[in-house]
Scaffold this motif. Structure first.
Motif, PDB file in Angstrom:
ATOM      1  N   ASP A   2       0.926  -1.111  -0.467  1.00 33.66           N
ATOM      2  CA  ASP A   2      -0.033  -0.033   0.483  1.00 33.66           C
ATOM      3  C   ASP A   2       1.063   1.701  -0.357  1.00 33.66           C
ATOM      4  O   ASP A   2       0.470   2.323   0.957  1.00 33.66           O
ATOM      5  N   ARG A  35      -7.501  -6.215   9.088  1.00 33.78           N
ATOM      6  CA  ARG A  35      -8.057  -5.277   7.482  1.00 33.78           C
ATOM      7  C   ARG A  35      -6.584  -5.594   6.419  1.00 33.78           C
ATOM      8  O   ARG A  35      -6.935  -5.850   5.880  1.00 33.78           O
ATOM      9  N   HIS A  39      -6.024  -7.460   3.643  1.00 32.31           N
ATOM     10  CA  HIS A  39      -5.992  -6.874   2.181  1.00 32.31           C
ATOM     11  C   HIS A  39      -4.884  -7.534   1.605  1.00 32.31           C
ATOM     12  O   HIS A  39      -5.108  -8.331   0.637  1.00 32.31           O
ATOM     13  N   GLY A  74     -11.335   1.400   1.103  1.00 27.99           N
ATOM     14  CA  GLY A  74      -9.100   1.923   1.617  1.00 27.99           C
ATOM     15  C   GLY A  74      -8.603   2.583   0.737  1.00 27.99           C
ATOM     16  O   GLY A  74      -9.111   2.893  -0.743  1.00 27.99           O
ATOM     17  N   SER A  76      -5.847   2.557  -0.290  1.00 27.26           N
ATOM     18  CA  SER A  76      -5.101   1.988  -1.598  1.00 27.26           C
ATOM     19  C   SER A  76      -5.677   2.235  -3.205  1.00 27.26           C
ATOM     20  O   SER A  76      -4.741   2.814  -3.890  1.00 27.26           O
ATOM     21  N   GLU A 102      -6.350  -3.224  -6.496  1.00 29.51           N
ATOM     22  CA  GLU A 102      -5.870  -2.625  -5.225  1.00 29.51           C
ATOM     23  C   GLU A 102      -7.527  -2.348  -4.585  1.00 29.51           C
ATOM     24  O   GLU A 102      -7.815  -2.931  -3.467  1.00 29.51           O
ATOM     25  N   SER A 103      -8.751  -1.961  -5.898  1.00 30.13           N
ATOM     26  CA  SER A 103      -9.548  -1.777  -5.358  1.00 30.13           C
ATOM     27  C   SER A 103     -10.664  -3.455  -4.764  1.00 30.13           C
ATOM     28  O   SER A 103     -11.063  -3.646  -4.493  1.00 30.13           O
ATOM     29  N   ASP A 106      -8.704  -4.063  -1.623  1.00 29.87           N
ATOM     30  CA  ASP A 106      -9.520  -3.230  -0.546  1.00 29.87           C
ATOM     31  C   ASP A 106     -10.771  -3.837  -0.082  1.00 29.87           C
ATOM     32  O   ASP A 106     -11.951  -3.692   0.931  1.00 29.87           O
ATOM     33  N   GLU A 120     -11.696   5.543   6.206  1.00 32.74           N
ATOM     34  CA  GLU A 120     -11.267   4.087   4.550  1.00 32.74           C
ATOM     35  C   GLU A 120     -12.475   4.262   3.946  1.00 32.74           C
ATOM     36  O   GLU A 120     -12.201   3.538   2.363  1.00 32.74           O
TER      37      GLU A 120
END
Ligand code: ZN
Length: 148
Positions: A2, A35, A39, A74, A76, A102-103, A106, A120
């Motif tokens: 991240d 979390r 991730h 998130g 990120s 990343e989506s 997250d 976030e």
């Protein structure tokens, strides 16, 4: 991982070595630890997911962008989302693919880490529900197990 503007790095994943390095201070923040570990775990899921499923996920994101969805699940993903241009989407640029990854991670952390709220989590509920529905379909497709 991240790394991004204004972001603190709490974890580093080395997929080839199947090693995850976590900042020791996370021991005092169990919700954040959950979390972050979730991730990072889903980065490994993403690697094994395969292109058809990755493209389906990208279609979810494209639909959100077309609907004007702001926010993310998130930081990120959020800072990367802010850099995406129409050209990135059209060409499926590296920047777009990193955002999609990343989506995905997250969103998985949002769904599976057991944390109902977080500062976030800024994506609107209707888009959260759509992502949750997509993940439920993926779960069924995978037999309920995200293997890495
Ligand atoms: Zn990541």
């Amino acid at each position: 991982m991240d790394r991004g503007p204004g972001d603190q790095v709490h974890a580093a994943l080395f997929p080839r070595r199947r090693e995850l390095v976590l900042e020791a201070s996370l021991r005092r923040r169990p919700a954040e630890l959950a979390r972050i570990v979730t991730h990072e775990y889903f980065h490994l899921v993403w690697i094994r997911l395969g292109n058809p499923a990755r493209r389906q996920w990208e279609a979810v994101l494209l639909g959100e962008l077309a609907a004007g969805a702001r926010g993310e699940l998130g930081w990120s993903a959020e800072w990367r989302k802010g850099l995406i241009t129409l050209a990135d989407r059209t060409a499926r640029s590296r920047r777009w693919r990193l955002y999609a990854c990343e989506s995905f991670c997250d969103t998985a952390a949002f769904l599976y880490a057991g944390i109902p709220e977080h500062e976030e989590f800024t994506l609107r509920p209707r888009f959260r529900f759509a992502r949750q529905s997509w993940f439920r379909t993926l779960e069924r497709h995978l037999g309920g197990v995200f293997r890495v």
